[in-house]
Design a protein around this motif. Structure first.
Motif, PDB file in Angstrom:
ATOM      1  N   SER A 289       0.826  -1.208   0.000  1.00 41.18           N
ATOM      2  CA  SER A 289       0.000   0.000   0.000  1.00 41.18           C
ATOM      3  C   SER A 289       0.861   1.260   0.000  1.00 41.18           C
ATOM      4  CB  SER A 289      -0.928   0.004   1.228  1.00 41.18           C
ATOM      5  OG  SER A 289      -1.851  -1.050   1.147  1.00 41.18           O
ATOM      6  N   LYS A 290       1.977   1.210   0.706  1.00 41.22           N
ATOM      7  CA  LYS A 290       2.873   2.367   0.746  1.00 41.22           C
ATOM      8  C   LYS A 290       3.429   2.676  -0.639  1.00 41.22           C
ATOM      9  CE  LYS A 290       6.987   4.127   3.133  1.00 41.22           C
ATOM     10  NZ  LYS A 290       8.046   3.817   4.145  1.00 41.22           N
ATOM     11  N   VAL A 291       3.845   1.624  -1.348  1.00 44.03           N
ATOM     12  CA  VAL A 291       4.371   1.817  -2.713  1.00 44.03           C
ATOM     13  C   VAL A 291       3.281   2.348  -3.634  1.00 44.03           C
ATOM     14  CG1 VAL A 291       5.294   0.653  -4.747  1.00 44.03           C
ATOM     15  CG2 VAL A 291       6.168   0.070  -2.480  1.00 44.03           C
ATOM     16  N   ASP A 292       2.112   1.726  -3.592  1.00 39.78           N
ATOM     17  CA  ASP A 292       1.027   2.135  -4.491  1.00 39.78           C
ATOM     18  C   ASP A 292       0.597   3.574  -4.235  1.00 39.78           C
ATOM     19  OD1 ASP A 292       1.045  -0.324  -5.717  1.00 39.78           O
ATOM     20  OD2 ASP A 292      -0.575  -1.154  -4.499  1.00 39.78           O
ATOM     21  N   THR A 293       0.596   3.977  -2.976  1.00 40.58           N
ATOM     22  CA  THR A 293       0.223   5.350  -2.654  1.00 40.58           C
ATOM     23  C   THR A 293       1.250   6.326  -3.211  1.00 40.58           C
ATOM     24  OG1 THR A 293      -0.916   4.656  -0.624  1.00 40.58           O
ATOM     25  CG2 THR A 293      -0.232   6.966  -0.764  1.00 40.58           C
ATOM     26  N   SER A 294       2.527   6.017  -3.032  1.00 36.96           N
ATOM     27  CA  SER A 294       3.567   6.921  -3.540  1.00 36.96           C
ATOM     28  C   SER A 294       3.585   6.969  -5.059  1.00 36.96           C
ATOM     29  CB  SER A 294       4.935   6.493  -3.015  1.00 36.96           C
ATOM     30  OG  SER A 294       5.330   5.257  -3.583  1.00 36.96           O
ATOM     31  N   GLU A 295       3.195   5.872  -5.717  1.00 35.46           N
ATOM     32  CA  GLU A 295       3.179   5.808  -7.181  1.00 35.46           C
ATOM     33  C   GLU A 295       1.890   6.358  -7.772  1.00 35.46           C
ATOM     34  OE1 GLU A 295       5.352   4.842  -9.398  1.00 35.46           O
ATOM     35  OE2 GLU A 295       6.915   3.759  -8.324  1.00 35.46           O
ATOM     36  N   GLY A 296       0.851   6.505  -6.956  1.00 36.91           N
ATOM     37  CA  GLY A 296      -0.422   7.031  -7.439  1.00 36.91           C
ATOM     38  C   GLY A 296      -1.292   6.009  -8.134  1.00 36.91           C
ATOM     39  N   SER A 297      -0.918   4.712  -8.029  1.00 38.80           N
ATOM     40  CA  SER A 297      -1.674   3.653  -8.695  1.00 38.80           C
ATOM     41  C   SER A 297      -1.176   2.296  -8.212  1.00 38.80           C
ATOM     42  CB  SER A 297      -1.506   3.738 -10.211  1.00 38.80           C
ATOM     43  OG  SER A 297      -2.028   2.568 -10.836  1.00 38.80           O
ATOM     44  N   PRO A 298      -2.079   1.291  -8.111  1.00 41.87           N
ATOM     45  CA  PRO A 298      -1.618  -0.070  -7.797  1.00 41.87           C
ATOM     46  C   PRO A 298      -0.671  -0.637  -8.845  1.00 41.87           C
ATOM     47  CG  PRO A 298      -3.985   0.120  -7.414  1.00 41.87           C
ATOM     48  CD  PRO A 298      -3.552   1.377  -8.125  1.00 41.87           C
ATOM     49  N   SER A 299      -0.565   0.014  -9.997  1.00 42.27           N
ATOM     50  CA  SER A 299       0.430  -0.438 -10.975  1.00 42.27           C
ATOM     51  C   SER A 299       1.846  -0.145 -10.506  1.00 42.27           C
ATOM     52  CB  SER A 299       0.186   0.232 -12.333  1.00 42.27           C
ATOM     53  OG  SER A 299       0.349   1.630 -12.240  1.00 42.27           O
ATOM     54  N   THR A 326      -4.580  -2.106 -12.460  1.00 37.69           N
ATOM     55  CA  THR A 326      -3.244  -1.622 -12.829  1.00 37.69           C
ATOM     56  C   THR A 326      -3.264  -0.770 -14.103  1.00 37.69           C
ATOM     57  OG1 THR A 326      -2.801  -3.657 -14.068  1.00 37.69           O
ATOM     58  CG2 THR A 326      -2.058  -3.578 -11.771  1.00 37.69           C
ATOM     59  N   ARG A 327      -4.447  -0.422 -14.577  1.00 32.62           N
ATOM     60  CA  ARG A 327      -4.500   0.291 -15.864  1.00 32.62           C
ATOM     61  C   ARG A 327      -3.935   1.704 -15.769  1.00 32.62           C
ATOM     62  NH1 ARG A 327     -10.113   1.597 -18.671  1.00 32.62           N
ATOM     63  NH2 ARG A 327      -9.642   3.666 -17.871  1.00 32.62           N
ATOM     64  N   LYS A 328      -4.128   2.352 -14.631  1.00 35.11           N
ATOM     65  CA  LYS A 328      -3.608   3.714 -14.480  1.00 35.11           C
ATOM     66  C   LYS A 328      -2.090   3.672 -14.335  1.00 35.11           C
ATOM     67  CE  LYS A 328      -3.927   7.859 -11.588  1.00 35.11           C
ATOM     68  NZ  LYS A 328      -4.453   8.419 -10.314  1.00 35.11           N
ATOM     69  N   ALA A 329      -1.422   4.528 -15.078  1.00 36.74           N
ATOM     70  CA  ALA A 329       0.048   4.523 -15.092  1.00 36.74           C
ATOM     71  C   ALA A 329       0.610   4.996 -13.752  1.00 36.74           C
ATOM     72  CB  ALA A 329       0.560   5.409 -16.218  1.00 36.74           C
ATOM     73  N   PRO A 330       1.753   4.418 -13.333  1.00 30.85           N
ATOM     74  CA  PRO A 330       2.436   4.883 -12.118  1.00 30.85           C
ATOM     75  C   PRO A 330       3.406   6.007 -12.466  1.00 30.85           C
ATOM     76  CG  PRO A 330       3.560   2.965 -12.970  1.00 30.85           C
ATOM     77  CD  PRO A 330       2.435   3.268 -13.939  1.00 30.85           C
ATOM     78  N   LYS A 331       4.310   6.278 -11.547  1.00 29.72           N
ATOM     79  CA  LYS A 331       5.346   7.277 -11.809  1.00 29.72           C
ATOM     80  C   LYS A 331       6.627   6.620 -12.335  1.00 29.72           C
ATOM     81  CE  LYS A 331       3.544  10.274  -8.149  1.00 29.72           C
ATOM     82  NZ  LYS A 331       3.778  10.823  -6.779  1.00 29.72           N
ATOM     83  N   THR A 332       6.869   5.389 -11.929  1.00 26.48           N
ATOM     84  CA  THR A 332       8.088   4.680 -12.340  1.00 26.48           C
ATOM     85  C   THR A 332       8.016   4.265 -13.802  1.00 26.48           C
ATOM     86  OG1 THR A 332       8.510   3.852 -10.113  1.00 26.48           O
ATOM     87  CG2 THR A 332       9.468   2.600 -11.945  1.00 26.48           C
ATOM     88  N   HIS A 333       9.100   4.502 -14.527  1.00 25.45           N
ATOM     89  CA  HIS A 333       9.171   4.086 -15.932  1.00 25.45           C
ATOM     90  C   HIS A 333       9.394   2.580 -16.020  1.00 25.45           C
ATOM     91  CE1 HIS A 333       9.676   8.035 -18.107  1.00 25.45           C
ATOM     92  NE2 HIS A 333       9.753   8.411 -16.839  1.00 25.45           N
ATOM     93  N   PRO A 334       8.670   1.904 -16.882  1.00 23.47           N
ATOM     94  CA  PRO A 334       8.985   0.492 -17.128  1.00 23.47           C
ATOM     95  C   PRO A 334      10.381   0.366 -17.719  1.00 23.47           C
ATOM     96  CG  PRO A 334       6.814   1.067 -18.009  1.00 23.47           C
ATOM     97  CD  PRO A 334       7.490   2.354 -17.652  1.00 23.47           C
ATOM     98  N   ALA A 335      11.070  -0.720 -17.400  1.00 22.24           N
ATOM     99  CA  ALA A 335      12.388  -0.974 -17.982  1.00 22.24           C
ATOM    100  C   ALA A 335      12.266  -1.095 -19.495  1.00 22.24           C
ATOM    101  CB  ALA A 335      12.973  -2.261 -17.384  1.00 22.24           C
TER     102      ALA A 335
END
Length: 762
Positions: A289-299, A326-335
């Motif tokens: 939950s901490k990661v998803d909150t910081s990323e703005g999405s469960p993705s 997971t459809r909404k994009a996070p902040k982290t770029h995919p590799a």
């Protein structure tokens, strides 16, 4: 014809005052124009069934290029009767003109690029890869020689003893590189797939056993859950094997090990899916939950996890889903070696995604800012009713253009795979638009309807235009992938329109009545309308569209229109090897059996028909939450939208008032099961009788004879029939016990549904 020097002199007038530089420049320009004009003359590949051309391959040409050349040779001969030899560069006949197949000019072409050119009476079909050359050959045959391939075995090759083509300078690179239409027409007929330039399979390049929804494959709950529940999703206060806990280091290690094993067993594969299972029950532990909150999405947890997997496999592609939660994009770029598969499952299909599914369009744009490695997973059919009219054909082009415009290089159009409404038409049009999203759609539709249905084509095109015009009028209608024709009986499938659609197909059949092959195609095309009429009649929406009609006696008898239509429907389906009604595995044979059972039930005397029903527990959402659906004489079909009364997470308890005390000895009620949608048969059904609506006596209890397990039939209908010693009662109470969602089900932790329909009392 004048010699070249005389022709030049004829075109040039010298003036002594003109500077010599200008004379030379004019002379050079004129020569260039004349030479260019010579190059731009038509070339004649055959004349009167004979040719002076040979097909030329490089000396080291691949087997694939050779096979493509053979196809070119075959169709040129089929058109003209001429025989074109295939030679390599070491066996050229100096007297012959050339059709060069492959990259003979060593041009630096992109892998997808196709070039077709005429030059000095020679023809060049070039491409940046063997596949591109094959695409170029079929482009040449279709674009310049008017060849058409409408379906496997259905082609139009215009005969012409003389083949003459105008100058060609064609250079095209399709913007969508990997084009897939989920249709067995392509998967089972590779030549047809080549002709339409789509893939032979749904997941090319993937590990065959790890294509999508793979968490349960990498970490089966049967192996890990009992001893290590912490590896799985925390839902509330319980760990459930619905998804993985993506911040658990041991989970990462096990998944990496599993991926390595899968690649080891499939060394030819370059892509593997590391993706969520098909549910929304993701982990909500503190770390996730901490990661998803910081990323703005469960993705966020998903992309961080998949990036770590991808780091261990730099020469492979790790595919994952941007799907539902997971459809909404996070902040982290995919590799760079992570492929994002973005899915549009929630969208309303009655209009383009850009109009009625703007959230998805926004998500597409957002992912496009993070990566260029995007695969679109789009949907083009109604998965609960393959054969139902589904007026989304006019959305195909704008949706594909949307994907193309946002840099999607890989598009998977999930059609039904199995035959569905207007199956050939949809497969053809979708493939054409993936190759070139900017085609004239009306011309494309006419091209297919006239070519495939011939004289019946205008009527079928009119049907397509009409049904799409009608849904466009109903701006509030949500055309859902998991819907049902019953939702549209007050919209684009209302009784008047059903008659008009049927009339159009009647005219289409008349137009080709003497051509059995074409008549069969028309009958196949009208299955959608016939299915809608059958379902409308099952629901008794009008006097004409009903299971029973009044005879002259007067006595109710089976509607002869329905009996005839059902017979034709089953016959046409079987003749065309159509076996499935939906993705849940509900078969045409089961549909026929179920419908005939409905006809038998409709003929039965029923003391409950039309009687008042009171719900003691609250139904939800479906059948307008009206318990009277249980005695209205309309019978539910294989989908929970069709006349079923639903209860979510609670037992069904209803009371039927027969109006006065009556002797009865049988009670029956139908229940629906659709396991992937969390619809289960009740664990038990108890019938009670009463004369005063206060004191109820048990008449009997029936347990579910097929308790839910992992192998339960996905889509089914069961009748809970009870016979007992005759009782004199006025009120019948029915209690159907809800079956709880088991821990191993993808919806573990969520309430399940009970769906019931018509009660028969005698």
């Amino acid at each position: 014809m004048l010699p070249l020097g005389n022709r030049l002199r004829k075109h040039i007038k010298f003036n002594l005052i003109v500077p010599m530089k200008k004379v030379v420049l004019t002379l050079l320009i004129t020569i260039g124009l004349l030479v260019n004009s010579c190059n731009k003359s038509n070339i004649t590949l055959t004349e009167n069934g004979k040719t002076n051309y040979e097909i030329v391959l490089k000396k080291n040409a691949s087997e694939s290029l050779y096979k493509s050349s053979v196809k070119l040779q075959y169709y040129l001969s089929k058109i003209s009767g001429a025989q074109f030899p295939i030679v390599d560069e070491l066996s050229l006949d100096a007297r012959k003109k050339k059709i060069y197949v492959g990259n003979h000019k060593t041009e630096n072409l992109k892998p997808q690029q196709v070039i077709i050119r005429t030059e000095n009476e020679n023809l060049y079909i070039s491409g940046g890869s063997d596949q591109a050359v094959k695409n170029g050959i079929y482009e040449f045959l279709e674009k310049y020689l008017a060849c058409k391939w409408y379906a496997p075995g259905v082609e139009k090759i215009p005969p012409s003893r003389t083949i003459s083509v105008s100058p060609i300078d064609y250079d095209y690179t399709p913007e969508i590189h990997t084009r897939t239409v989920h249709s067995k027409l392509f998967y089972e007929n590779h030549e047809f797939a080549d002709q339409q330039k789509v893939t032979y399979e749904a997941f090319p390049y993937y590990v065959p056993t790890a294509k999508v929804h793979t968490f349960h494959r990498f970490m089966p709950e049967e192996v890990f859950y009992k001893d290590h529940p912490e590896y799985y999703a925390l839902r509330g206060e319980q760990r459930l094997p619905t998804q993985l806990c993506l911040t658990n280091d041991k989970v990462l290690a096990i998944v990496k090990d599993s991926v390595a094993s899968f690649f080891s067993k499939n060394p030819e594969a370059s892509v593997i899916s590391v993706s969520q299972d098909d549910n929304q029950q993701y982990c909500k532990c503190d770390n996730c939950s901490k990661v998803d909150t910081s990323e703005g999405s469960p993705s966020g947890t998903m992309i961080r996890f998949v990036n770590q997997v991808a780091e261990s496999f730099p020469n492979k592609t790790i595919s994952t889903l941007a799907y539902q939660y997971t459809r909404k994009a996070p902040k982290t770029h995919p590799a760079t070696n992570v492929l994002i598969t973005l899915c549009s499952i929630e969208c309303d299909r009655s209009a383009p995604i850009s109009e009625k599914c703007t959230d998805f369009a926004d998500d597409l744009i957002a992912w496009g800012k993070l990566t260029n490695n995007i695969r679109i997973w789009d949907y083009t059919t109604q998965f609960t009713n393959f054969l139902s009219p589904f007026p989304n054909i006019y959305t195909l082009q704008p949706n594909i253009q949307l994907f193309r415009n946002n840099n999607a290089k890989w598009v998977f159009e999930q059609h039904s795979h199995n035959p569905s409404e207007l199956f050939e038409l949809r497969s053809y049009i979708t493939a054409k638009l993936l190759w070139n999203p900017d085609l004239d759609f009306d011309e494309l539709l006419t091209e297919f309807t006239d070519g495939y249905y011939e004289q019946a084509g205008p009527y079928i095109k009119k049907y397509v235009e009409l049904i799409h015009a009608e849904i466009k009028k109903d701006d509030d209608f949500f055309l859902f992938l998991y819907g049902d024709p019953s939702e549209a009986f007050s919209s684009y499938l209302n009784p008047e329109l059903l008659k008009e659609y049927s009339n159009l197909f009647d005219e289409a059949e008349k137009a080709v009545a003497n051509k059995q092959e074409l008549l069969d195609r028309v009958k196949m095309a009208r299955l959608g309308v016939d299915y809608a009429v059958l379902e409308a009649s099952r629901k008794n929406i009008t006097k004409d569209y009903s299971l029973m009609v009044m005879a002259k006696n007067p006595k109710e008898v089976i509607n002869p229109m329905v009996a005839s239509l059902l017979d034709n429907f089953i016959h046409t389906a079987r003749k065309n090897d159509i076996s499935l009604m939906n993705e849940m595995g509900f078969t045409v044979n089961e549909y026929a059996s179920n419908y005939m059972s409905a006809l038998k039930i409709a003929q039965k005397p029923n003391k409950a028909k039309g009687k008042n029903v009171v719900a003691l527990t609250k139904p939800k959402k479906y059948a307008e939450e009206n318990p009277m659906v249980l005695t209205d004489g309309a019978l539910g079909g294989s989908s929970f939208y069709a006349n079923w009364l639903g209860y979510e997470g609670n037992n069904m308890e209803v009371v039927i008032d027969l109006g006065e005390p009556q002797p009865i000895s049988t009670v029956s009620m139908a229940f629906l099961q659709v396991t992937n949608h969390v619809v289960f048969f009740p664990s038990s059904v108890t019938y009670y009788g009463s004369s005063d609506n206060t004191d109820f006596k048990p008449l009997g209890t029936l347990s579910n004879t097929a308790p839910l397990n992992k192998d339960s039939k996905v889509n089914d209908i069961s009748y809970f029939d009870l016979s007992f010693e005759q009782e004199n009662v006025r009120y019948i109470k029915v209690v159907a016990e809800n079956t709880k969602t088991p821990y191993w089900h993808h919806a573990a932790g969520l309430p399940s549904w009970v769906f019931a329909d018509e009660i028969i009392i005698n």
